[in-house]
Design an enzyme around this catalytic site. Structure first.
Site, PDB file in Angstrom:
ATOM      1  N   ASP A   7       0.878  -1.157   0.000  1.00 37.32           N
ATOM      2  CA  ASP A   7       0.000   0.000   0.000  1.00 37.32           C
ATOM      3  C   ASP A   7       0.923   1.216   0.000  1.00 37.32           C
ATOM      4  OD1 ASP A   7      -2.045   1.780   0.021  1.00 37.32           O
ATOM      5  OD2 ASP A   7      -3.123   0.888   1.705  1.00 37.32           O
TER       6      ASP A   7
HETATM    7  C1  BGC Z   1      -4.890   3.428   0.078  1.00 38.87           C
HETATM    8  C2  BGC Z   1      -4.998   2.459  -1.078  1.00 38.87           C
HETATM    9  C3  BGC Z   1      -4.754   3.177  -2.368  1.00 38.87           C
HETATM   10  C4  BGC Z   1      -3.414   3.846  -2.305  1.00 38.87           C
HETATM   11  C5  BGC Z   1      -3.089   4.650  -3.553  1.00 38.87           C
HETATM   12  C6  BGC Z   1      -3.623   4.226   0.033  1.00 38.87           C
HETATM   13  O1  BGC Z   1      -3.632   5.232   0.992  1.00 38.87           O
HETATM   14  O2  BGC Z   1      -4.963   2.721   1.290  1.00 38.87           O
HETATM   15  O3  BGC Z   1      -6.245   1.843  -1.090  1.00 38.87           O
HETATM   16  O4  BGC Z   1      -4.845   2.293  -3.440  1.00 38.87           O
HETATM   17  O5  BGC Z   1      -3.398   4.771  -1.227  1.00 38.87           O
HETATM   18  O6  BGC Z   1      -3.866   5.776  -3.626  1.00 38.87           O
END
Ligand code: BGC
Length: 763
Positions: free
Chosen positions: A228
């Protein structure tokens, strides 16, 4: 297809290390020298959030269709529809030059307070798995990748970057992992995104057991694991754990850390090569699908509209709906003019267009006069004047339709909800309006349950509209006027109050950890076990018609676990309108070695029926429908015995119960050890064979030692208890130790001997 191995051998160490960390917030590092292109990723999950400049983390994204969010999607219980949505998402990815869409999210809704619940499907792992798998399959069928997220046990926003989810193995396997497992095994996502949090003390981004042992080795995941965004703390530990790609980039220091670790031999280059292999596989797979072009904005808006109508759940209807012949409709609530159709955070889509609920209602209301009052402000302030205005309007109308949206300051990615409530203003507004106008309909827009006890008795109807996507405004009007017969059913329980909810005593944790103390018992599993009333149960939803179930049958009353069985039932539309019914099959184990939930969803079907029409529906149940994860065997096991098959219209509306008998042919290894209790020895067939004949002797001795067997006490001992009730649950070795003086050898040796005998029977 490129020869990946030969490419890896041509790559310099620096190039390999660089490939494993992003070059920008949304792209991987290309290697021009070797014609290795970049991979472009974008959020996800219910639309494409493609930023025009990949070097910008957050800027207004290019217009794309905002489909309903996962709460609404799951309430459709419609795998085919999700597949179609996936295909449409892929078309948009292709048009917007996106290789991998970051979604779907398959985390469980452990508490209704989870800020991101709107992005997740369900409190039930089976339903969530089916939904995730179908969506992934739809997207990938068009040559675009997905990222199944957030793996694993990321069930809250509070301290999501650091908190440790303390969860036992069985609960992980039966509740928090199965949706991922199903999606990985069935739909083979190109990527899986690890979560931010720790699981039992180890960051998910470094979790060898989760990433390598389970995901890659056990489930056979062939794609790449991506972090993530910002989930990596220690790049080298993450690589060792099985995390292939770190995002976002650029992060020079991370690349350097990998190089240093290889040069100092702290990290085996083979580990890096394996990550590189996985990344290159996906990079080149993505390039097989040519990008750019256009997509059909109107067709996708229509699909979003269709999905929204199927996902809305009619929660209450005293007969007012569908609206018919009203002369004056008072529309109240700012969400009628400002559609609340998506949530805040990384999933926020720049919609291609938006169906305004007020306009859509007006368009379907014929000659009726339609008036509007805003009803509540954008912020948390209390505005009696707005309530007074709404009441005046409602009083003069035949019906009041209240559009109530849970504001983003109460529900969003990044923070959890602090309660289940609407704002004070919204509650006061509903009460005041319904007080003067009994013909009041409440339309809700929210991503997760809200409490309704304060006002629900006063209103005539409640429609759960969810975060309904950009076309949802039209879907609401369709349902209100009966152009569409509502058919959605809840994929999560609506509790009466927050203190009733499963995780209440362990939420949201503190001092660095959150304990999953409720274990397996989340959602309806908990309310069943506690025999607790709820506002609306899992699987519940009304229709403008009725359905009867009859002729329920199973393919076999006695069956082998490996064969499974098929449940068949006739469903009849007994009303006057065409409609769709979602029927659910739950399984109840009558007796098991370890505690199990009262019932668990193991199959479902959705059927469309004309008035008077009957259809026979068959739902297969496989091995896993009857199995549970045994933490000592470390595998899914079945046990001989009787099960109930419950066929229902919701978790609390079971229409038929059929008894079946499972004959398990599983050859389970013997898990008796030095600490095994007498009861465990007797329950194991091998244990019983070698130890059973001593049981009577041990009982006699035990009773004698504790003064039992004496005629004066009967089975009670001299200390006022039945000693065998205690002894049966003591380790055999401890019981024998009390009788040491009568034994030919030390108790430990005796037990060792017995253990050798039982384990030799396994060979
Ligand atoms: C989120 C993800 C997301 C990623 C990219 C993160 O903060 O938890 O779900 O895909 O950011 O934006």
């Amino acid at each position: 297809m490129k020869n990946i191995q030969s490419l890896i051998s041509q790559m310099a160490l620096e190039e390999k290390a660089a490939l494993c960390t992003g070059a920008s917030p949304w792209t991987t590092t290309p290697v021009e020298r070797l014609d290795i292109p970049e991979l472009i990723m974008s959020d996800g999950p219910h639309g494409v959030r493609r930023v025009p400049d990949v070097n910008a983390m957050v800027i207004e994204s290019l217009p794309a269709t905002c489909f309903p969010t996962a709460s609404c999607l799951a309430s459709t219980w419609d795998v085919d529809l999700l597949h179609k949505m996936g295909e449409a998402l892929a078309e948009e990815c292709i048009a917007l030059n996106v290789d991998v869409l970051l979604g779907p999210g398959a985390n469980m809704k452990r508490s209704p307070l989870g800020g991101r619940n709107f992005e997740y499907f369900s409190e039930d792992p089976y339903l969530a798995g089916e939904m995730a798998a179908s969506l992934i399959d739809g997207i990938q069928s068009r040559g675009v990748g997905t990222s199944l997220k957030h793996y694993a046990a990321n069930n809250q926003e509070f301290q999501r970057f650091s908190i440790s989810a303390e969860v036992d193995e069985r609960t992980l396997r039966e509740i928090y992992l199965p949706a991922f497992e199903k999606a990985v095994k069935q739909a083979r996502p190109w990527t899986v995104m690890c979560s931010y949090n720790k699981v039992n003390g180890t960051f998910a981004s470094e979790h060898h057991y989760l990433l390598t042992d389970i995901l890659k080795n056990e489930w056979g995941f062939e794609g790449l694991v991506v972090s993530d965004w910002g989930a990596v703390r220690d790049r080298v530990a993450a690589l060792k754990g099985g995390l292939d790609l770190e995002m976002p980039g650029p992060q020079e220091r991370r690349v350097q850390a990998v190089l240093d670790a290889i040069r100092s031999r702290e990290l085996d280059e083979a580990v890096l090569d394996e990550a590189v292999r996985r990344i290159l596989n996906i990079v080149f797979k993505a390039k097989e699908t040519p990008k750019n072009g256009t997509f059909d904005v109107d067709a996708h808006h229509e699909l979003a509209h269709k999905i929204a109508t199927e996902g809305m759940v009619l929660l209450k209807n005293n007969g007012l709906l569908p609206l018919k012949g009203q002369q004056h409709i008072a529309v109240i609530g700012r969400a009628a003019e400002n559609a609340h159709f998506q949530g805040g955070g990384s999933s926020h889509i720049n919609p291609t267009k938006v169906a305004v609920p007020f306009k859509e209602l007006k368009a379907q209301s014929g000659n009726a006069e339609v008036t509007y009052a805003e009803g509540y402000p954008t912020d948390d302030s209390f505005r009696q004047d707005m309530i007074d205005q709404a009441v005046g309007l409602a009083q003069s109308a035949d019906v009041a339709v209240l559009y109530i949206a849970l504001p983003t300051f109460k529900e969003s990615e990044g923070y959890d909800r602090s309660d289940l409530d609407l704002t004070d203003q919204q509650v006061a507004l509903i009460k005041a309006v319904s007080n003067v106008q009994p013909q009041t309909v409440v339309v809700l827009n929210n991503g997760a349950p809200v409490a309704m006890s304060e006002w629900i008795d006063g209103v005539a109807a409640v429609l759960e509209g969810w975060m309904m996507g950009q076309a949802g405004g039209a879907a609401i009007a369709d349902v209100l006027f009966g152009r569409v017969n509502p058919c959605g059913k809840l994929a999560e329980t609506f509790p009466l109050k927050i203190s009733d909810t499963p995780a209440h005593l362990n939420w949201p944790g503190g001092a660095g950890e959150v304990r999953y103390g409720e274990g397996l018992f989340i959602g309806y599993r908990y309310y069943d076990a506690k025999e607790m009333p709820v506002l609306f149960p899992f699987g519940y939803g009304l229709s403008y018609t009725q359905f009867a179930y009859s002729n329920a049958k199973v393919s076999a009353e006695t069956f082998g676990a490996a064969d499974g069985l098929t449940v068949t039932v006739d469903v009849t539309n007994t009303g006057d309108l065409a409609g769709k019914e979602i029927l659910q099959v739950y399984v109840h184990d009558q007796q098991s070695g370890l505690v199990r939930p009262e019932k668990e969803l193991k199959g479902f079907a959705k059927v469309e029926l004309q008035p008077g029409e009957t259809r026979s529906v068959s739902i297969p149940l496989d091995f896993r429908a009857f199995a549970y994860y045994h933490p000592e065997y470390k595998e899914w096991i079945t046990e001989d015995g009787d099960f109930d098959i419950l066929i229902g219209a919701s978790a609390t509306d079971i229409r038929h119960t059929l008894k079946v008998t499972l004959e398990s042919s599983l050859g389970l290894p013997c898990i008796l050890d030095k600490e095994s209790t007498i009861r465990e020895w007797m329950a194991d067939p091998r244990g019983k064979a070698v130890f059973g004949s001593f049981y009577d002797q041990i009982e006699t001795m035990s009773r004698k030692i504790f003064g039992g067997g004496d005629e004066r006490y009967g089975n009670e001992s001299a200390i006022g208890m039945d000693i065998m009730d205690m002894m049966n649950d003591m380790p055999l070795v401890s019981v024998l130790a009390f009788q040491q003086s009568a034994l030919p050898m030390p108790a430990e040796e005796l037990v060792d001997g017995l253990l050798m005998q039982v384990h030799s029977m396994d060979k």
